[in-house]
Design an enzyme around this catalytic site. Structure first.
Site, PDB file in Angstrom:
ATOM      1  CE  LYS A   1     -41.675 -22.045  21.996  1.00 10.67           C
ATOM      2  NZ  LYS A   1     -40.967 -21.099  21.135  1.00 10.67           N
TER       3      LYS A   1
HETATM    4  C1  E4P Z   1     -38.688 -19.118  22.622  1.00 14.33           C
HETATM    5  O1  E4P Z   1     -39.138 -20.190  22.836  1.00 14.33           O
HETATM    6  C2  E4P Z   1     -39.502 -17.895  22.567  1.00 14.33           C
HETATM    7  O2  E4P Z   1     -40.483 -18.030  21.609  1.00 14.33           O
HETATM    8  C3  E4P Z   1     -38.623 -16.696  22.313  1.00 14.33           C
HETATM    9  O3  E4P Z   1     -37.490 -16.781  23.148  1.00 14.33           O
HETATM   10  C4  E4P Z   1     -39.338 -15.377  22.487  1.00 14.33           C
HETATM   11  O4  E4P Z   1     -38.407 -14.335  22.433  1.00 14.33           O
HETATM   12  P1  E4P Z   1     -38.803 -12.807  22.174  1.00 14.33           P
HETATM   13  O5  E4P Z   1     -39.464 -12.284  23.396  1.00 14.33           O
HETATM   14  O6  E4P Z   1     -37.510 -12.125  21.906  1.00 14.33           O
HETATM   15  O7  E4P Z   1     -39.737 -12.796  20.994  1.00 14.33           O
END
Ligand code: E4P
Length: 221
Positions: A83
């Site tokens: 990521k």
């Molecule tokens: C997933 O890949 C993201 O990091 C996550 O969905 C972020 O979500 P949030 O905005 O609730 O922190």
């Protein structure tokens, strides 16, 4: 549409994996900070347990350090997805990793332009954060519509992974738009399973069965 679980909580991963409703996992440093234990061991444990793709986030910001982290994370397992944040160096990292056939997920995407560029760099997934857009008064789902339309227009193979999901309606709307993947916090997935009419109907059936057992004490399947 694939459903990923947005968590680093191993118990939740096991719970939903056993139901056969989870296709993959996304993690990030915030999610890891909520769990006890060594985060590196947690990431390795999740990659080993889950069959589908598991996104593991790099935390460096220079190209060389990001590459170093990305190559290490990719070795956690064949299903590891690196990521990468949506920055200039991040795009360079995506290009370099994808040329080595390492899967990438470009995170912190908030515009269709960013998604297009991430796809051009060779990202396997782009992660538009719809809940955080909603939080500041923008319609997050409009971004999903734009990205899906652009990727469809040009047959772009990068998958649209809807992130920062806050409630079950986000899931239905993303599926109607045609997003490839939605990643959900465990509590949202729980809410998708439940319906008050299911609970009410089940109570009724079980009560009626109890009445039958009273009339037929030897009743057995
Ligand atoms: C997933 O890949 C993201 O990091 C996550 O969905 C972020 O979500 P949030 O905005 O609730 O922190």
């Amino acid at each position: 549409m694939k459903i990923f679980l947005d968590t680093a909580n191993f118990d939740s991963i096991v719970k939903f994996n056993e139901m056969g409703i989870v296709d993959g996992i996304t993690t990030n440093p915030t999610l890891l900070s909520k769990e006890k234990g060594n985060p590196i061991e947690t990431m390795k444990k999740i990659v080993e347990y889950v069959k589908g793709p598991v996104s593991l986030e790099i935390v460096a910001s220079s190209f060389d350090e990001m590459m170093d982290e990305g190559l290490k994370l990719a070795k956690y397992g064949e299903n590891a997805v690196v990521k990468v944040p949506m920055t200039s160096d991040g795009l360079k990292v995506v290009k370099a990793l994808s040329s080595k056939n390492i899967k990438t997920n470009v995170t912190l995407v908030f515009s269709a332009n960013q998604a297009l560029l991430a796809a051009k760099a060779g990202a396997t997934y782009v992660s538009p954060f719809i809940g955080r857009l909603d939080d500041i008064g923008h319609e997050g789902l409009n971004l999903i519509k734009e990205i899906v339309q652009i990727f469809t227009n040009y047959s772009i193979p990068t998958q649209v992974l809807v992130a920062s999901v806050r409630h079950p309606l986000h899931v239905i709307e993303s599926a109607k738009i045609g997003a490839d993947v939605v990643t959900l916090p465990p509590d949202t997935l729980d809410k998708m399973i439940r319906h008050p009419l299911t609970d009410k109907g089940l109570d009724l059936f079980l009560n009626d069965w109890k009445k039958l057992v009273k009339d037929h004490p030897d009743l057995k399947f």
